[in-house]
Design a protein around this motif. Sequence first.
Motif, PDB file in Angstrom:
ATOM      1  N   LEU A  67       0.816  -1.211   0.000  1.00  0.00           N
ATOM      2  CA  LEU A  67       0.000   0.000   0.000  1.00  0.00           C
ATOM      3  C   LEU A  67       0.854   1.268   0.000  1.00  0.00           C
ATOM      4  CD1 LEU A  67      -2.772  -1.109   2.512  1.00  0.00           C
ATOM      5  CD2 LEU A  67      -3.094  -0.576   0.088  1.00  0.00           C
ATOM      6  N   ALA A  68       2.093   1.175   0.441  1.00  0.00           N
ATOM      7  CA  ALA A  68       2.976   2.341   0.427  1.00  0.00           C
ATOM      8  C   ALA A  68       3.255   2.817  -0.984  1.00  0.00           C
ATOM      9  CB  ALA A  68       4.289   2.007   1.138  1.00  0.00           C
ATOM     10  N   ALA A  69       3.083   1.938  -1.954  1.00  0.00           N
ATOM     11  CA  ALA A  69       3.336   2.341  -3.338  1.00  0.00           C
ATOM     12  C   ALA A  69       2.409   3.465  -3.765  1.00  0.00           C
ATOM     13  CB  ALA A  69       3.169   1.133  -4.263  1.00  0.00           C
ATOM     14  N   ALA A  70       1.157   3.440  -3.317  1.00  0.00           N
ATOM     15  CA  ALA A  70       0.150   4.389  -3.817  1.00  0.00           C
ATOM     16  C   ALA A  70       0.500   5.850  -3.560  1.00  0.00           C
ATOM     17  CB  ALA A  70      -1.221   4.043  -3.244  1.00  0.00           C
ATOM     18  N   PRO A  71       0.821   6.262  -2.293  1.00  0.00           N
ATOM     19  CA  PRO A  71       1.171   7.672  -2.115  1.00  0.00           C
ATOM     20  C   PRO A  71       2.456   8.072  -2.826  1.00  0.00           C
ATOM     21  CG  PRO A  71       1.521   6.438  -0.081  1.00  0.00           C
ATOM     22  CD  PRO A  71       0.764   5.551  -1.012  1.00  0.00           C
ATOM     23  N   LEU A  72       3.424   7.168  -2.909  1.00  0.00           N
ATOM     24  CA  LEU A  72       4.663   7.482  -3.623  1.00  0.00           C
ATOM     25  C   LEU A  72       4.371   7.702  -5.101  1.00  0.00           C
ATOM     26  CD1 LEU A  72       7.117   4.866  -2.034  1.00  0.00           C
ATOM     27  CD2 LEU A  72       6.642   7.203  -1.283  1.00  0.00           C
ATOM     28  N   GLN A  73       3.600   6.802  -5.693  1.00  0.00           N
ATOM     29  CA  GLN A  73       3.277   6.918  -7.114  1.00  0.00           C
ATOM     30  C   GLN A  73       2.442   8.162  -7.392  1.00  0.00           C
ATOM     31  OE1 GLN A  73       1.433   3.119  -6.984  1.00  0.00           O
ATOM     32  NE2 GLN A  73       3.097   2.028  -8.007  1.00  0.00           N
ATOM     33  N   PHE A  94      -0.592   1.918  -8.806  1.00  0.00           N
ATOM     34  CA  PHE A  94      -0.098   2.564 -10.025  1.00  0.00           C
ATOM     35  C   PHE A  94      -1.268   3.050 -10.880  1.00  0.00           C
ATOM     36  CE2 PHE A  94       0.616   1.714 -14.589  1.00  0.00           C
ATOM     37  CZ  PHE A  94       1.562   2.692 -14.867  1.00  0.00           C
ATOM     38  N   LEU A  95      -2.277   2.198 -11.057  1.00  0.00           N
ATOM     39  CA  LEU A  95      -3.437   2.581 -11.858  1.00  0.00           C
ATOM     40  C   LEU A  95      -4.218   3.720 -11.202  1.00  0.00           C
ATOM     41  CD1 LEU A  95      -4.693  -0.980 -12.876  1.00  0.00           C
ATOM     42  CD2 LEU A  95      -3.522   0.668 -14.337  1.00  0.00           C
ATOM     43  N   ALA A  96      -4.310   3.719  -9.869  1.00  0.00           N
ATOM     44  CA  ALA A  96      -5.012   4.806  -9.176  1.00  0.00           C
ATOM     45  C   ALA A  96      -4.270   6.122  -9.356  1.00  0.00           C
ATOM     46  CB  ALA A  96      -5.166   4.474  -7.694  1.00  0.00           C
ATOM     47  N   ALA A  97      -2.944   6.088  -9.247  1.00  0.00           N
ATOM     48  CA  ALA A  97      -2.154   7.304  -9.446  1.00  0.00           C
ATOM     49  C   ALA A  97      -2.317   7.842 -10.862  1.00  0.00           C
ATOM     50  CB  ALA A  97      -0.676   7.025  -9.156  1.00  0.00           C
ATOM     51  N   MET A  98      -2.506   6.949 -11.811  1.00  0.00           N
ATOM     52  CA  MET A  98      -2.737   7.346 -13.196  1.00  0.00           C
ATOM     53  C   MET A  98      -4.204   7.684 -13.455  1.00  0.00           C
ATOM     54  SD  MET A  98       0.218   7.308 -14.609  1.00  0.00           S
ATOM     55  CE  MET A  98      -0.259   7.472 -16.328  1.00  0.00           C
ATOM     56  N   GLU A  99      -5.039   7.567 -12.413  1.00  0.00           N
ATOM     57  CA  GLU A  99      -6.482   7.838 -12.499  1.00  0.00           C
ATOM     58  C   GLU A  99      -7.159   6.976 -13.558  1.00  0.00           C
ATOM     59  OE1 GLU A  99      -7.299  12.276 -11.230  1.00  0.00           O
ATOM     60  OE2 GLU A  99      -5.611  12.251 -12.648  1.00  0.00           O
ATOM     61  N   ARG A 100      -6.703   5.705 -13.617  1.00  0.00           N
ATOM     62  CA  ARG A 100      -7.279   4.718 -14.538  1.00  0.00           C
ATOM     63  C   ARG A 100      -7.507   3.406 -13.776  1.00  0.00           C
ATOM     64  NH1 ARG A 100      -5.195   4.943 -19.811  1.00  0.00           N
ATOM     65  NH2 ARG A 100      -6.108   2.866 -20.071  1.00  0.00           N
ATOM     66  N   PRO A 101      -8.390   3.393 -12.761  1.00  0.00           N
ATOM     67  CA  PRO A 101      -8.528   2.204 -11.914  1.00  0.00           C
ATOM     68  C   PRO A 101      -9.428   1.112 -12.482  1.00  0.00           C
ATOM     69  CG  PRO A 101     -10.007   3.908 -11.124  1.00  0.00           C
ATOM     70  CD  PRO A 101      -9.247   4.504 -12.304  1.00  0.00           C
ATOM     71  N   ALA A 102     -10.032   1.337 -13.635  1.00  0.00           N
ATOM     72  CA  ALA A 102     -11.045   0.394 -14.131  1.00  0.00           C
ATOM     73  C   ALA A 102     -10.467  -0.987 -14.427  1.00  0.00           C
ATOM     74  CB  ALA A 102     -11.714   0.956 -15.384  1.00  0.00           C
ATOM     75  N   VAL A 126      -0.769   3.648 -23.302  1.00  0.00           N
ATOM     76  CA  VAL A 126      -0.164   4.607 -22.377  1.00  0.00           C
ATOM     77  C   VAL A 126       0.737   3.905 -21.376  1.00  0.00           C
ATOM     78  CG1 VAL A 126      -0.649   6.292 -20.564  1.00  0.00           C
ATOM     79  CG2 VAL A 126      -2.049   6.243 -22.645  1.00  0.00           C
ATOM     80  N   PHE A 127       0.264   2.802 -20.826  1.00  0.00           N
ATOM     81  CA  PHE A 127       0.977   2.159 -19.718  1.00  0.00           C
ATOM     82  C   PHE A 127       2.235   1.418 -20.157  1.00  0.00           C
ATOM     83  CE2 PHE A 127      -3.365   1.768 -17.469  1.00  0.00           C
ATOM     84  CZ  PHE A 127      -3.258   3.073 -17.028  1.00  0.00           C
ATOM     85  N   ARG A 128       2.245   0.937 -21.401  1.00  0.00           N
ATOM     86  CA  ARG A 128       3.388   0.100 -21.778  1.00  0.00           C
ATOM     87  C   ARG A 128       4.706   0.875 -21.776  1.00  0.00           C
ATOM     88  NH1 ARG A 128       1.346   0.178 -27.555  1.00  0.00           N
ATOM     89  NH2 ARG A 128       0.140  -1.661 -26.950  1.00  0.00           N
ATOM     90  N   ARG A 129       4.628   2.204 -21.954  1.00  0.00           N
ATOM     91  CA  ARG A 129       5.866   2.985 -21.986  1.00  0.00           C
ATOM     92  C   ARG A 129       6.545   3.053 -20.614  1.00  0.00           C
ATOM     93  NH1 ARG A 129       5.133   9.049 -21.126  1.00  0.00           N
ATOM     94  NH2 ARG A 129       3.078   9.296 -20.191  1.00  0.00           N
ATOM     95  N   PHE A 130       5.808   2.720 -19.558  1.00  0.00           N
ATOM     96  CA  PHE A 130       6.421   2.715 -18.223  1.00  0.00           C
ATOM     97  C   PHE A 130       7.328   1.503 -18.028  1.00  0.00           C
ATOM     98  CE2 PHE A 130       2.843   5.531 -17.637  1.00  0.00           C
ATOM     99  CZ  PHE A 130       3.309   6.472 -16.742  1.00  0.00           C
ATOM    100  N   ARG A 131       7.123   0.463 -18.849  1.00  0.00           N
ATOM    101  CA  ARG A 131       7.893  -0.792 -18.671  1.00  0.00           C
ATOM    102  C   ARG A 131       7.945  -1.129 -17.174  1.00  0.00           C
ATOM    103  NH1 ARG A 131      12.938  -0.550 -19.631  1.00  0.00           N
ATOM    104  NH2 ARG A 131      13.166   1.719 -19.707  1.00  0.00           N
TER     105      ARG A 131
END
Length: 456
Positions: free
Chosen positions: A72-78, A164-172, A227-232
């Motif tokens: 869960l620590a990933a979310a605020p960092l991301q 990661f998806l929440a930080a990108m505002e794409r949680p679906a 969009v996401f694939r560029r993050f590798r």
Amino acid sequence: MPASRDSAAWRAEARATVALAGPIVLTNLSQMALALTETALLGRFGTRELAAGMLAASLHFAMLAPALGLALAAAPLQAQIRGHGRVAGGAGRGWVRGMRRATRASLWAVVLAILPAWAVLWESAAVLRALGQDPALADLAQHYTRGAMFGIPAFCAFIVLRGFLAAMERPAAAMWVSLGAVALNLPVAWALIFPAGLGVAGAGLAITVANAAMVAALLVLIARDRVFRRFRILGRFWRPDAARTKEVFLVGLPIAGAMLLEIGVFSAAALAMGWFGAIAVGAHAIAIQTASTTFMVPLGIGQAATARVGLAIGAGDVAGAARAGWVAVALGGGFMLAMAVTLLVAAPGIAWLFLDPGVPGAMEVAALGTMLLRIAGLFQLGDGLQVVVAGALRGLKDTRVPMLFAALGYWGIGLPMGLALAQFGGFGPRGIWMGLGVGLAVVAGLMLLRWRRLSA
């Protein structure tokens, strides 16, 4: 005109929070549905299997807490990395690399936390016996934990990727994957519990299958998204990243500590129920599963608040961060007030959803379960507010003091009061839930005071 702009900003924040929280809430409910499905199936298999599954799940989630807190620590960092990246120009490679590093470090931190948890879960029967549980129930519970423990890495990886998806505002994507896991889990769990005759062990194995399917599907979706694939996102996963890993531990260990305190107090309550027999444990299983289901909604709102507050802080918008937190508090509190009324009114019907009237002891379990559900209704508001505010505080990377609040509320007040009411006050199993309710209310009040101070 300024007042009009201010009102528009609050409305816009409410819309953004609901849009982000909706899929996250559905994801949480889907994950909860996995546990509810197995509880219902075990309840129809037998009351002892239901009790053993409850004991096993309590220990399982207690041992999951350290790894889950780090995930869960990933979310605020991301979220803060992305918020800063949007202000700095959005398309720059620096924040993209930062998102990948935060994700990778979170996954490595999870791996380090899982290994000791596995050692305990493998010998869970001995642990449960040492805690005073019935040896036969302890042996049954171990069948579950040994099946479910191998799904922990996949579950925690799913949580990191969901952040990661929440930080990108794409949680679906996480929502659809979770819904698919529910559809998969029901036939798999049924087949393993009943036709295969594995009972409790089959329930544990089914959870592992569902978790593995979730993370595999989410990785495929991320890899195929333009969009996401560029993050590798898993690029150079094997490379150590001491700086980011240290940050994950600094933010995540207090989260893990607070989760362990909360999960631990409910696990301790389940163990204390074991002192009152299988009927009490079965009734507790019904009440805790129901309360945990309603809890998924404010939990999702709190997770959305982590992302919204983090994005605002990363962008340097302090007023926007405060607004995001208070909007989440209003949404979570309103929902839990409605759930309080529902549990108080519909408790008997809810209890029977988990039971087969033909199973021996079902009538007694339903009667006690109804009483516990009504007590749970009384602390719905406190339970919802504390988790929403905790999520908002995580967006500020404020995790240490909330952990101390949890220690005081759950272990300093709630559990001791519950045990005293149960053992010496004559309330029995009901007393344990009364004490837990008071502890949750204390934590909620302290969290609100801290958010008010930090967001002013």
